[in-house]
Enzyme design. Structure first.
Site, PDB file in Angstrom:
ATOM      1  N   THR A 104      27.509  45.650  37.942  1.00  0.00           N
ATOM      2  CA  THR A 104      28.366  45.731  36.797  1.00  0.00           C
ATOM      3  C   THR A 104      27.930  46.552  35.564  1.00  0.00           C
ATOM      4  OG1 THR A 104      29.048  43.333  37.247  1.00  0.00           O
ATOM      5  CG2 THR A 104      29.379  44.084  34.854  1.00  0.00           C
TER       6      THR A 104
ATOM      7  N   ASP B 270      35.033  38.684  39.257  1.00  0.00           N
ATOM      8  CA  ASP B 270      33.662  38.932  39.662  1.00  0.00           C
ATOM      9  C   ASP B 270      33.134  37.398  40.409  1.00  0.00           C
ATOM     10  OD1 ASP B 270      31.534  40.456  40.549  1.00  0.00           O
ATOM     11  OD2 ASP B 270      30.475  39.414  39.051  1.00  0.00           O
TER      12      ASP B 270
END
Ligand code: ZN
Ligand code: ZN
Length: 545
Positions: free
Chosen positions: A78, A305
């Site tokens: 990320t 996510d």
């Protein structure tokens, strides 16, 4: 008479042409970026039939879509993704080499945006002690600020701190993230300001996270119509605490106590709706897109996510999340039309990485997939140094598939660090899940121009990375057999959507190969400003008017 009419018509056409040109040349008043955490490219195509007209399809139809765009470095996490999108370069240049990594200088593991020099703004907790200090290059919005003599506002927001902070770089007017743990508030760091703006304080006071968590998550359509996904009840998904099976419905009101209360909003589609609520509040509160200067808003959706990790790629939960996100996007685009004006904004949508199918699911289909035992792996490495150098103290840290050597110990034993590194690279390949291994020295002296070794090289930062770097087989994870993850340089992790839309953008699509680092120079070119100072990407000319 006829001639006079013709003359007047010509004059009229000439001037109307000019005005039209003027409108086209006008810079956008607002640039909006949308990053969807863990969105694979094929989520656009896999669920296409049930996307509405106003969400993904609106920007696909009227914008420019890159169908073969990839991340070009390892590891695909990320923080690294968000840094690379907005700096137009890779970790070897921007310095964000993972979410967490071993800091050779501090000799401890660190988190990408932690910074104890700053305090939380909004409450007395610790979640706001953050800054972009480990990001070494500028972002698009930094350059926009420099170009406009610090005029125009740049604001970043996301449930995740790193996804709010890194996109807007060093000069942001604000970056906000969600503090679920104690306070159910959007907070920031004293890096940006001393006090929350009124609109953030107001949003926190009228917080509707509570409402979302008192609902039940049921599928948007009849569950039997989710044909793109495995059956709802299967062994490849991780359950929520307090539920016997990973199935619908999910009664959030009952489940929230056992799942971290407000933290639960991260793992349900409402987390995306909640992010849109906050993004709208930011646009109104900051009056974005209302001046002669271009403003910049970065919005990153994190729930995709958390949901992806828990349930995997082929889950009803994931399918339903994207069908719902499509509606949230439609709502957000409509809001932008009214609030900022249809031709006044430029938007791009992408993802910070994609994800692999649950390896256990792939194994069940006889596709090669693996799980690594981190402890076994560590012992294997220590056995190598014991066997060849008679010491188990030559390795300081193993993380992110990198070995950091203990250089003091190596020197004190009169050993050569390059020799130790080379021996490790030669021998670690015998570990059954490791596919490739290379020393840092090799990456410093060899130029890999394509393929996975090029990705490894782009992710290798001479200053911060380890001494031996390894690549496991495709579809290898270090985690339990339920749910999934990402981080590799393989296409399942690197292939993501990139869609440009709005002011200055052509209609169309391309299946040419592009990299994630091409976004920043393209947006910079559209804005007629300098690209971020470490940019290594190129302008995607075919997307621009
Ligand atoms: Zn991510
Ligand atoms: Zn993730």
């Amino acid at each position: 008479m006829k001639n006079i009419i013709l003359f007047v018509l010509c004059i009229f056409l000439f001037f109307s042409n000019c005005t039209e040109k003027k409108i086209q040349d006008k810079k956008p008043k607002l640039v909006v970026s949308i990053v969807i955490d863990q969105m694979r490219y094929d989520y656009l195509t896999r669920y296409a039939e049930r996307y509405g007209k106003g969400g993904f399809n609106r920007i696909l139809k009227n914008g420019f879509s890159l169908e073969n765009a990839h991340y070009n470095y390892i590891p695909t996490y990320t923080a690294v993704g968000h840094a690379s999108i907005f700096t137009g370069t890779t970790p070897n240049n921007h310095g964000i080499i993972s979410n967490n990594w071993y800091d050779k200088f501090l000799k401890e593991s660190i988190y990408c945006v932690d910074d104890s020099n700053y305090a939380t703004v909004g409450n007395s907790g610790n979640v706001g002690k953050k800054s972009p200090q480990r990001l070494y290059t500028t972002t698009i919005s930094d350059e926009l600020h420099l170009a406009q003599n610090m005029k125009g506002k740049t604001i970043g927001l996301s449930i995740k701190d790193r996804s709010a902070i890194l996109p807007v770089g060093h000069t942001a007017n604000g970056a906000y993230w969600y503090d679920a743990a104690n306070n159910n508030q959007w907070v920031t760091s004293s890096y940006y300001m001393k006090k929350l703006p009124k609109w953030v304080a107001d949003f926190n006071a009228n917080n509707n996270a509570d409402n979302y968590l008192n609902e039940t998550w049921n599928t948007l359509y009849d569950i039997n119509t989710y044909e793109k996904s495995r059956s709802d009840n299967n062994i490849f998904e991780k359950n929520l605490n307090g539920k016997a099976t990973p199935t619908f419905p999910k009664k959030l009101k009952e489940l929230r106590a056992k799942n971290g209360n407000f933290n639960l909003i991260k793992t349900v589609p409402a987390g995306n709706t909640y992010t849109v609520d906050f993004a709208k509040a930011a646009i109104i509160g900051e009056q974005l897109g209302k001046t002669a200067y271009t403003d910049f808003l970065t919005v990153s959706f994190s729930s995709t996510d958390y949901i992806g990790h828990r349930y995997g790629v082929a889950a009803v939960e994931t399918e339903d999340t994207y069908l719902r996100l499509d509606k949230d996007l439609e709502d957000f685009f409509t809001f932008l039309d009214t609030e900022v004006g249809k031709n006044n904004y430029t938007l791009f949508l992408t993802a910070d990485h994609a994800a692999v199918h649950v390896p256990a699911y792939l194994q069940s289909l006889k596709i090669s997939a693996h799980y690594m035992d981190a402890k076994k792996f560590k012992n294997f490495i220590l056995e190598i140094t014991q066997k060849y150098f008679n010491s188990k103290e030559l390795v300081e840290n193993i993380s992110n598939y990198q070995i950091f050597l203990n250089k003091d110990k190596i020197a004190s034993l009169g050993l050569d660090k390059n020799e130790v590194a080379q021996k490790l690279a030669d021998e670690v390949i015998n570990f059954d899940k490791i596919y490739k291994a290379v020393t840092a020295r090799t990456l410093q002296t060899t130029n890999f121009t394509d393929g996975i070794m090029n990705s490894l090289q782009n992710g290798y930062n001479q200053k911060f990375s380890g001494d031996v770097l390894m690549i496991p087989y495709p579809a290898t994870l270090i985690r339990e057999r339920k749910g999934t993850s990402h981080g590799s340089g393989y296409s399942y992790d690197t292939h993501i959507p990139i869609i440009f839309y709005g002011n200055g953008i052509k209609k169309g699509k391309s299946s040419k190969k592009y990299s994630i680092i091409d976004i920043a120079p393209t947006i910079s070119n559209l804005l007629k400003i300098e690209s971020p100072n470490g940019t290594s990407g190129k302008v995607i000319e075919e997307a621009l008017k």
